[in-house]
Structure formats: C-alpha cells, structure tokens
Design an enzyme around this catalytic site. Structure first.
Site, PDB file in Angstrom:
ATOM      1  N   GLY A  88       0.843  -1.203   0.000  1.00  0.00           N
ATOM      2  CA  GLY A  88       0.000   0.000   0.000  1.00  0.00           C
ATOM      3  C   GLY A  88       0.871   1.243   0.000  1.00  0.00           C
ATOM      4  O   GLY A  88       0.549   2.249  -0.648  1.00  0.00           O
ATOM      5  N   ASN A 168      -6.856   4.888   9.460  1.00  0.00           N
ATOM      6  CA  ASN A 168      -6.337   3.683  10.113  1.00  0.00           C
ATOM      7  C   ASN A 168      -6.293   3.767  11.627  1.00  0.00           C
ATOM      8  O   ASN A 168      -6.277   2.756  12.307  1.00  0.00           O
ATOM      9  CB  ASN A 168      -4.928   3.377   9.591  1.00  0.00           C
ATOM     10  CG  ASN A 168      -4.028   4.584   9.624  1.00  0.00           C
ATOM     11  OD1 ASN A 168      -4.315   5.600   8.991  1.00  0.00           O
ATOM     12  ND2 ASN A 168      -2.946   4.512  10.378  1.00  0.00           N
ATOM     13  N   SER A 222      -3.974  -2.596  -0.187  1.00  0.00           N
ATOM     14  CA  SER A 222      -2.870  -3.434   0.301  1.00  0.00           C
ATOM     15  C   SER A 222      -3.385  -4.837   0.613  1.00  0.00           C
ATOM     16  O   SER A 222      -4.482  -4.989   1.161  1.00  0.00           O
ATOM     17  CB  SER A 222      -2.298  -2.788   1.564  1.00  0.00           C
ATOM     18  OG  SER A 222      -1.391  -3.645   2.190  1.00  0.00           O
ATOM     19  N   HIS A 224      -2.287  -7.190   2.830  1.00  0.00           N
ATOM     20  CA  HIS A 224      -2.286  -7.792   4.171  1.00  0.00           C
ATOM     21  C   HIS A 224      -3.334  -7.229   5.118  1.00  0.00           C
ATOM     22  O   HIS A 224      -3.462  -7.690   6.252  1.00  0.00           O
ATOM     23  CB  HIS A 224      -0.881  -7.702   4.794  1.00  0.00           C
ATOM     24  CG  HIS A 224      -0.441  -6.350   5.219  1.00  0.00           C
ATOM     25  ND1 HIS A 224      -0.356  -5.993   6.535  1.00  0.00           N
ATOM     26  CD2 HIS A 224      -0.054  -5.257   4.515  1.00  0.00           C
ATOM     27  CE1 HIS A 224       0.087  -4.737   6.624  1.00  0.00           C
ATOM     28  NE2 HIS A 224       0.275  -4.272   5.403  1.00  0.00           N
ATOM     29  N   THR A 260       9.903  -8.603 -11.921  1.00  0.00           N
ATOM     30  CA  THR A 260       9.139  -9.831 -12.142  1.00  0.00           C
ATOM     31  C   THR A 260       8.009  -9.896 -11.114  1.00  0.00           C
ATOM     32  O   THR A 260       8.235  -9.675  -9.922  1.00  0.00           O
ATOM     33  CB  THR A 260      10.067 -11.055 -12.021  1.00  0.00           C
ATOM     34  OG1 THR A 260      11.100 -10.888 -12.983  1.00  0.00           O
ATOM     35  CG2 THR A 260       9.323 -12.349 -12.266  1.00  0.00           C
ATOM     36  N   CYS A 348       6.719   4.142  21.217  1.00  0.00           N
ATOM     37  CA  CYS A 348       7.486   4.192  22.457  1.00  0.00           C
ATOM     38  C   CYS A 348       8.970   4.158  22.121  1.00  0.00           C
ATOM     39  O   CYS A 348       9.471   3.178  21.606  1.00  0.00           O
ATOM     40  CB  CYS A 348       7.138   2.984  23.314  1.00  0.00           C
ATOM     41  SG  CYS A 348       7.768   3.067  24.979  1.00  0.00           S
TER      42      CYS A 348
HETATM   43  C1  LIG Z   1      -4.312   3.910   5.558  1.00  0.00           C
HETATM   44  C2  LIG Z   1      -3.055   3.162   5.224  1.00  0.00           C
HETATM   45  N1  LIG Z   1      -2.394   3.470   4.107  1.00  0.00           N
HETATM   46  C3  LIG Z   1      -1.276   2.829   3.740  1.00  0.00           C
HETATM   47  C4  LIG Z   1      -0.756   1.826   4.521  1.00  0.00           C
HETATM   48  C5  LIG Z   1       0.500   1.124   4.087  1.00  0.00           C
HETATM   49  O1  LIG Z   1       0.209  -0.164   3.601  1.00  0.00           O
HETATM   50  P1  LIG Z   1       1.377  -1.256   3.528  1.00  0.00           P
HETATM   51  O2  LIG Z   1       1.566  -1.770   4.903  1.00  0.00           O
HETATM   52  O3  LIG Z   1       0.860  -2.299   2.591  1.00  0.00           O
HETATM   53  O4  LIG Z   1       2.574  -0.566   2.994  1.00  0.00           O
HETATM   54  C6  LIG Z   1      -1.398   1.491   5.712  1.00  0.00           C
HETATM   55  C7  LIG Z   1      -0.830   0.465   6.613  1.00  0.00           C
HETATM   56  O5  LIG Z   1      -1.040   0.474   7.802  1.00  0.00           O
HETATM   57  C8  LIG Z   1      -2.583   2.155   6.062  1.00  0.00           C
HETATM   58  O6  LIG Z   1      -3.244   1.871   7.186  1.00  0.00           O
END
Ligand SMILES: Cc1ncc(COP(=O)(O)O)c(C=O)c1O
Length: 408
Positions: A88, A168, A222, A224, A260, A348
C-alpha cells in the site's frame, strides 16, 4: 513512587493462557486459509516467470490475469487500470511521486488531509523538499474533513488531491465522493487539472470500493489488511493518466511497475479482495454489535475514558480510546499480559512518546493522545473476545493510574 513510562506495566503480573485475543486487524490480518491454499501452487508448481513464452509461464501469467480481473471486478474498473505494486505504501508513493514526475511542468500544488497515513504524508513532504507545495486540510474533532474546505484549497496549479477513505487510527470514513465532486467543480472554475486519489487501504472489506461511485482517478490498496499476503498492493490508475514509474526496468505492469511479478502474492491479493467484498455486507451487523458493546462497555466501566461514542461516520471495526493519566504503550503491555493484542497511536522510544499526528489533528492535547489505544476488530473476533477486553481493560487502567508515570 514514580516509575518510568512503558515499564509501569511490569507491575501487572497477571499472565494469561495461550490464546491470543487479536484486536489489531488494522495493523495486519491473518491470511485466510482459502487464500493461502490458492497461493501455494504458485511457489512450487506454477513457478514460471509470467513474461516467458512456454506453457509453465502461461500458468503464472494466467494467475496474474485472473487476479487483475478479480480486483477490477471489485473496483468496477477496467483490468488495464489495475497496477500491482509491492505494498500500500508503494501504491501511495507511485500515485504521488509518479504523477508529479510524469507531468511536463515541475512543481505545483497538492491538497491532502492532516490525518493521512505516513505512507501518504511522507511522499508529499518529499515533494515539498523539491519545491512542490502542499495544503494539509484539518479535520473536526470527530476526524471528518469538511468537503467545502478541502475543495476550496484548489489553486490554478493544483494537480493532485488525495483523501483517505477510512482512517487507520480512528476509523473515520471521509465523504470521498462529495469531496471529489466539489474539488472538480473548484478545479473547473480556476482552470486547474486536478486528479483525485484515495488511500483505501483500510476501507477494503468495509466500504464499497467502486471507483466510479467514489469518483476517484487513483486508489491504493494493500493485501495484508484483507486477510491476504503482505508485500503486495494495488494502484488503480484511471485510463489516460500518465505516471512515471518509481521502479523502471523490464516494463512489467504496462510500464508502470517493473520487476518480475510476485505471482503468488498477486494471486492471493485477488482472491482475498473478492472474498472480503463478498462478506462485506453480511458482516456489517455483527461488527456493529460487537463494536457498540466495546464502546459502551468502556464508557460505562472506565472513568475518564475519552472516546467518540456517537461514531456517526466511523467503520465499526476501528475504535480509538484515550485514558487520562496513563500511557497507551503501558496499557498495551498490560493487555498483552492478559493475552490481548491491540495497538496505540504513539511510538514508544527510549526517551519519549510521540503523540499521533492523527489524534493531535482532532484537537486532543498531547498528554491525552499518548494515552490512546486502538482496538481493531476482524472477521474472527467473537463476543467472548469483547467480553474479555471489558474485563481486562478496566483493571489494567486502574492499576496504571495508581502508579503515575515519571513524565507527569
Ligand atoms: C491507511 C493506510 N495506508 C497505507 C498503509 C500502508 O500499507 P502497507 O503496509 O501495505 O505498505 C497502511 C498500513 O497500515 C494504512 O493503514
């Protein structure tokens, strides 16, 4: 007695049984078994290079093509508008730096918000160092951007407006469609050529990703965060947009991202996205119920917990709460002792706790912001998990409040 920050918690000696109550799905998610099973053959049997010409390579190419179809289906886009990236973060970087570098003129203006992920803010800051200008539009105390304020930041030299779909840390949903529409109106009135990007990394599986409905030109995703693999992402790029690739070489991904292809992960991402989308609506009421229980339970049981309990524009999965007089990191360690995994907005370090830029943008004082904890629910979260948090959390906070931090 004064005890230093993160180590306050060593006083809490209540070890749990082995099961982890995982409430950090916004950080990452466990891979779904179906996704993993679909990926496995691409490591061992269908391992060909998708660019080669023999049939073994064709199998790998077919896997990538199918994943592209799956992503395009969920986004309601064309397949050739989907670019697979390495994360991402890479998708955001490509949208911002790639767009800037692909323009004929150097410099110009970008509009974004004060609460974007660092994977968006830092590339914008990098461009600022090169002479570009940026406006970071603020949010109200619930974390919402005012669409009118955002759009009115458009200038004749604005070329990009980027606003995240779901935050997030606090889970706020932005009115992306309205923001995009107004931004385009302002752009027209001052003859600016503005493209709209949205970071939808946290929105996938929670909000519709239809790029036409959202009225966006670029979107980042993203793998994961949606029960798929790490190290793979998507950038949707509407037809006709010129982007300079961040990574050049063999010209894969229609010259937009060389290297690749990470075939197994691309296959996994496609499958994970389709599965998340298919469950999106049916999961809604369960998520909302568990989220409401957690929010209401915290308000009832813990004095001085600061939480937006109305949560009018939030996804139910992401809940942020701050506790006066304690540090988020200490609460996390206390919860960890009890087998509960959550996260905080602050990092932290040996000497200091940096409050999150998102919580500061909401207007929280730094002392309160460092006392924040994020719980993020997922498809595997159960009512019992919520009950466990509501039992453990009040005791952890109470114990920590008995031992003030050395920084007070
Ligand atoms: C809102 C947001 N954008 C981008 C990212 C980055 O994604 P990635 O971990 O795949 O680089 C995150 C990851 O926490 C996210 O929460």
């Amino acid at each position: 007695m004064r005890i230093s920050g993160c180590w306050q918690i060593l006083l809490i000696m209540n070890f749990s049984d082995d099961r982890i109550n995982y409430l950090d799905h916004a950080a990452t998610t466990p891979m779904r078994t179906e996704v993993f099973e679909k990926m496995v053959p691409y490591f061992t049997q269908k391992f060909g290079n998708p660019s080669s010409l023999y049939s073994l390579a064709g199998e790998a190419r077919y896997g990538v093509d199918e994943a592209r179809e799956q992503v395009a289906f969920v986004l309601n886009s064309r397949e050739n508008e989907i670019v697979f990236t390495g994360s991402g973060s890479e998708s955001n970087n490509t949208a911002i730096k790639g767009l800037a570098a692909g323009r004929e003129v150097h410099g110009g203006h970008i509009i974004t918000t004060a609460i974007e992920h660092h994977a968006l803010i830092h590339p914008v800051e990098q461009l600022e160092k090169l002479g570009y200008e940026a406006t970071y539009v603020g949010v109200d105390n619930t974390g919402r951007v005012d669409p009118e304020e955002f759009a009115s930041a458009v200038r004749p030299d604005t070329f990009l407006a980027s606003v995240m779909l779901v935050n997030n840390e606090i889970g706020t949903i932005q009115a992306v469609r309205e923001i995009a529409g107004l931004t385009r109106e302002y752009a027209m009135s001052c003859n600016a050529d503005v493209l709209i990007h949205t970071d939808a990394v946290q929105a996938a599986g929670k909000i519709s990703l239809d790029v036409d409905e959202l009225d966006v030109d670029m979107m980042s995703l993203s793998g994961h965060k949606i029960y798929g693999p790490k190290g793979v992402g998507v950038l949707f790029v509407r037809r006709g947009i010129v982007l300079e690739p961040l990574i050049s070489g063999g010209g894969q991904e229609r010259q937009r991202r060389s290297g690749t292809e990470n075939v197994a992960s691309i296959v996994g991402l496609g499958e994970a996205l389709v599965l998340s989308e298919s469950e999106r609506l049916s999961n809604r009421s369960k998520m909302q119920r568990m989220s409401d229980r957690l929010v209401n339970g915290i308000v009832e049981k813990i004095p001085d917990a600061v939480i937006d309990d109305k949560r009018l524009y939030h996804v139910p999965e992401i809940i942020n709460v701050a506790f006066r007089g304690v540090e988020g990191e200490s609460i996390l360690l206390g919860l960890d002792f009890k087998g509960i995994a959550a996260s905080s907005g602050s990092a932290c370090s040996s000497a200091s706790l940096e409050p999150s830029h998102v919580l500061l943008a909401l207007g929280q004082e730094p002392e309160l912001a460092v006392g924040s904890v994020r719980f993020s629910l997922g498809r595997d979260t159960t009512d019992e998990d919520i009950t466990d948090v509501l039992e453990a959390l009040p005791a952890v906070v109470k114990q920590l409040r008995m031992f003030p931090s050395s920084k007070d």
